[in-house]
Design an enzyme around this catalytic site. Structure first.
Site, PDB file in Angstrom:
ATOM      1  N   CYS A 120      47.716  45.341  38.650  1.00  0.00           N
ATOM      2  CA  CYS A 120      46.397  45.892  38.330  1.00  0.00           C
ATOM      3  C   CYS A 120      45.916  46.772  39.468  1.00  0.00           C
ATOM      4  O   CYS A 120      46.018  46.382  40.635  1.00  0.00           O
ATOM      5  CB  CYS A 120      45.402  44.753  38.096  1.00  0.00           C
ATOM      6  SG  CYS A 120      43.771  45.355  37.614  1.00  0.00           S
ATOM      7  N   CYS A 124      40.467  43.635  42.748  1.00  0.00           N
ATOM      8  CA  CYS A 124      39.359  42.704  43.003  1.00  0.00           C
ATOM      9  C   CYS A 124      39.812  41.723  44.091  1.00  0.00           C
ATOM     10  O   CYS A 124      40.933  41.221  44.046  1.00  0.00           O
ATOM     11  CB  CYS A 124      39.003  41.933  41.733  1.00  0.00           C
ATOM     12  SG  CYS A 124      38.540  43.016  40.381  1.00  0.00           S
ATOM     13  N   CYS A 127      41.348  38.091  43.378  1.00  0.00           N
ATOM     14  CA  CYS A 127      42.353  37.987  42.322  1.00  0.00           C
ATOM     15  C   CYS A 127      43.772  38.163  42.858  1.00  0.00           C
ATOM     16  O   CYS A 127      44.074  39.131  43.554  1.00  0.00           O
ATOM     17  CB  CYS A 127      42.047  39.064  41.274  1.00  0.00           C
ATOM     18  SG  CYS A 127      43.308  39.219  40.019  1.00  0.00           S
ATOM     19  N   GLY A 167      45.736  42.925  34.685  1.00  0.00           N
ATOM     20  CA  GLY A 167      45.450  44.299  34.304  1.00  0.00           C
ATOM     21  C   GLY A 167      44.028  44.543  33.843  1.00  0.00           C
ATOM     22  O   GLY A 167      43.267  43.618  33.569  1.00  0.00           O
ATOM     23  N   SER A 197      38.216  41.960  28.149  1.00  0.00           N
ATOM     24  CA  SER A 197      37.475  41.750  29.397  1.00  0.00           C
ATOM     25  C   SER A 197      37.726  42.910  30.362  1.00  0.00           C
ATOM     26  O   SER A 197      38.869  43.252  30.636  1.00  0.00           O
ATOM     27  CB  SER A 197      37.953  40.443  30.030  1.00  0.00           C
ATOM     28  OG  SER A 197      37.369  40.273  31.280  1.00  0.00           O
ATOM     29  N   SER A 226      32.853  42.061  33.588  1.00  0.00           N
ATOM     30  CA  SER A 226      32.801  41.243  34.807  1.00  0.00           C
ATOM     31  C   SER A 226      31.800  41.843  35.785  1.00  0.00           C
ATOM     32  O   SER A 226      32.031  42.922  36.336  1.00  0.00           O
ATOM     33  CB  SER A 226      34.185  41.208  35.464  1.00  0.00           C
ATOM     34  OG  SER A 226      35.094  40.571  34.608  1.00  0.00           O
ATOM     35  N   LEU A 227      30.696  41.151  36.000  1.00  0.00           N
ATOM     36  CA  LEU A 227      29.702  41.633  36.969  1.00  0.00           C
ATOM     37  C   LEU A 227      30.002  41.047  38.347  1.00  0.00           C
ATOM     38  O   LEU A 227      30.117  41.774  39.322  1.00  0.00           O
ATOM     39  CB  LEU A 227      28.296  41.215  36.542  1.00  0.00           C
ATOM     40  CG  LEU A 227      27.669  41.986  35.380  1.00  0.00           C
ATOM     41  CD1 LEU A 227      26.248  41.492  35.137  1.00  0.00           C
ATOM     42  CD2 LEU A 227      27.661  43.484  35.650  1.00  0.00           C
ATOM     43  N   ASN A 302      38.560  29.664  41.406  1.00  0.00           N
ATOM     44  CA  ASN A 302      39.750  28.830  41.541  1.00  0.00           C
ATOM     45  C   ASN A 302      40.557  29.401  42.712  1.00  0.00           C
ATOM     46  O   ASN A 302      41.198  30.436  42.560  1.00  0.00           O
ATOM     47  CB  ASN A 302      40.518  28.918  40.212  1.00  0.00           C
ATOM     48  CG  ASN A 302      41.825  28.160  40.245  1.00  0.00           C
ATOM     49  OD1 ASN A 302      42.048  27.307  41.095  1.00  0.00           O
ATOM     50  ND2 ASN A 302      42.682  28.476  39.294  1.00  0.00           N
TER      51      ASN A 302
HETATM   52  S1  SF4 Z   1      40.336  40.432  38.202  1.00  0.00           S
HETATM   53 FE1  SF4 Z   1      41.174  41.625  36.505  1.00  0.00          FE
HETATM   54  S2  SF4 Z   1      40.517  43.736  36.973  1.00  0.00           S
HETATM   55 FE2  SF4 Z   1      40.303  42.573  38.900  1.00  0.00          FE
HETATM   56  S3  SF4 Z   1      42.267  42.875  39.981  1.00  0.00           S
HETATM   57 FE3  SF4 Z   1      42.443  40.973  38.774  1.00  0.00          FE
HETATM   58  S4  SF4 Z   1      43.413  41.617  36.862  1.00  0.00           S
HETATM   59 FE4  SF4 Z   1      42.571  43.464  37.830  1.00  0.00          FE
END
Ligand code: SF4
Length: 356
Positions: A120, A124, A127, A167, A197, A226-227, A302
């Site tokens: 992705c 973020c 993540c 992604g 999402s 996603s805020l 998490n």
């Molecule tokens: S939370 Fe979703 S949009 Fe953000 S880096 Fe992870 S997979 Fe990508």
């Protein structure tokens, strides 16, 4: 044969409608009923290679393989099952990329969490997928194949599908909408049981609404935005790419999406201990959302292996939720599932050393 741009690669059969498969059969020198047979074997019998379609004459199966046709299924590499029965699959694409898919069962439903990209680009900070960079977007058949893999592994029909895996779906709108159409029409998951999402990509929400009307007839799936923060400054700290999308513009685009589709937007908010989970944050968030047709879905963080963030305390989760409710905001708390088997997005792939 005229191919719909949402129907996937030319030599891949998964993802096509019964009409498209009938046309394909005729185009390949057979009667149209062969297309209906193929439809049944693809979506009901869930065969995973052309040679396994034993109702087709052997000679024709060999010809199809010779011509390079493929069903487009994914190879299962790893399967882990948590104590609460959450299933996580690591699947391999034909070009050797690895993606994750999760099956989340409850008594009344089976939800499949589908990946829309390999890696992705949104990065973020909380993540695991975001830490591994971006390889490519997935084709629609690769998304449909994930649902089939979970269905087979759990021997149960999925009732819900969420595009919340690896992604950013809004960087792959056409293929995601094509996959929704197929999952809806061929696998029988109602459009209202499907959620897309997004973390927010500038100038894409009105386009999503328009494309959905065009490809699906009506946009009836749920859009989850996603805020993760109640203001621009904190949002950028958590989601660096948010710097290109001012908070107010994002909320305005969500209001516009509601006006275009009539579908209430769901706001996702991951609670990160000590960072965005205070009473002040809850009050600020409520002030931003009051009066809009919305719903807030809270998720307790998490932690991943090298986590720079903390899980929120039970007390802060409770008071955050209460404060939103007191302000009249509809709110739910998503239960953590499969924590013992690395269920958070990107963790399994990361463990296998494929995310870097
Ligand atoms: S939370 Fe979703 S949009 Fe953000 S880096 Fe992870 S997979 Fe990508």
């Amino acid at each position: 044969m005229t191919r719909d741009p949402c129907s996937g690669a030319n030599n891949v059969l998964l993802g096509r409608s019964v009409k498209e498969l009938e046309e394909w059969a005729v185009g390949n020198g057979q009667a149209s009923f062969r297309g209906r047979q193929l439809h049944d074997w693809l979506y009901n019998k869930a065969v995973d290679d052309i040679d396994g379609i034993t109702v087709f004459p052997k000679q024709w199966r060999d010809d199809l393989l010779e011509k390079g046709f493929t069903l487009g299924r994914l190879e299962e590499l790893t399967r882990v099952v948590a104590e609460d029965s959450t299933l996580k699959l690591l699947l391999a694409t034909k070009d050797g990329e690895n993606i994750e898919t999760v099956g989340i069962p409850t008594e009344n439903r089976l939800t499949v969490c589908v990946s829309s990209q390999v890696g992705c680009p949104m990065a973020c900070r909380f993540c695991a997928t975001g830490k591994g960079g971006f390889q490519r977007s997935l084709a629609l058949h690769e998304m449909v194949a994930q649902v089939l893999s979970v269905r087979e592994a759990m021997n149960r029909r999925p009732s819900n599908v969420v595009f919340m895996g690896m992604g950013e779906p809004l960087l792959n709108i056409q293929q995601v909408l094509g996959a929704i159409r197929c999952i809806n029409n061929e696998l029988g998951v109602g459009q209202r049981k499907i959620t897309v999402s997004t973390v927010g990509v500038p100038n894409t929400l009105p386009n999503l609404a328009e494309q959905a009307q065009k490809i699906l007839g009506r946009a009836q799936f749920t859009l989850a935005v996603s805020l993760h923060a109640p203001n621009q400054e904190l949002r950028e700290e958590i989601i660096p790419t948010a710097s290109t999308y001012p908070f107010e513009n994002l909320l305005e685009d969500c209001r516009r999406y509601f006006a275009l589709t009539g579908r209430r937007v769901s706001y996702e908010y991951i609670l990160l201990g000590g960072l965005n989970d205070t009473k002040e944050h809850a009050m600020e968030l409520a002030d931003r959302l009051i009066g809009s047709q919305s719903h807030v879905n809270l998720i307790a963080y998490n932690p991943i292996d090298d986590a720079e963030f903390k899980r929120p305390s039970v007390r802060s989760i409770g008071s955050f939720k209460r404060l939103l409710e007191q302000k009249g905001i509809k709110v739910s708390l998503r239960a953590s599932r499969g924590l013992d088997k690395n269920a958070a997005c990107g963790q399994l792939r990361r463990q296998q050393g494929k995310a870097f």
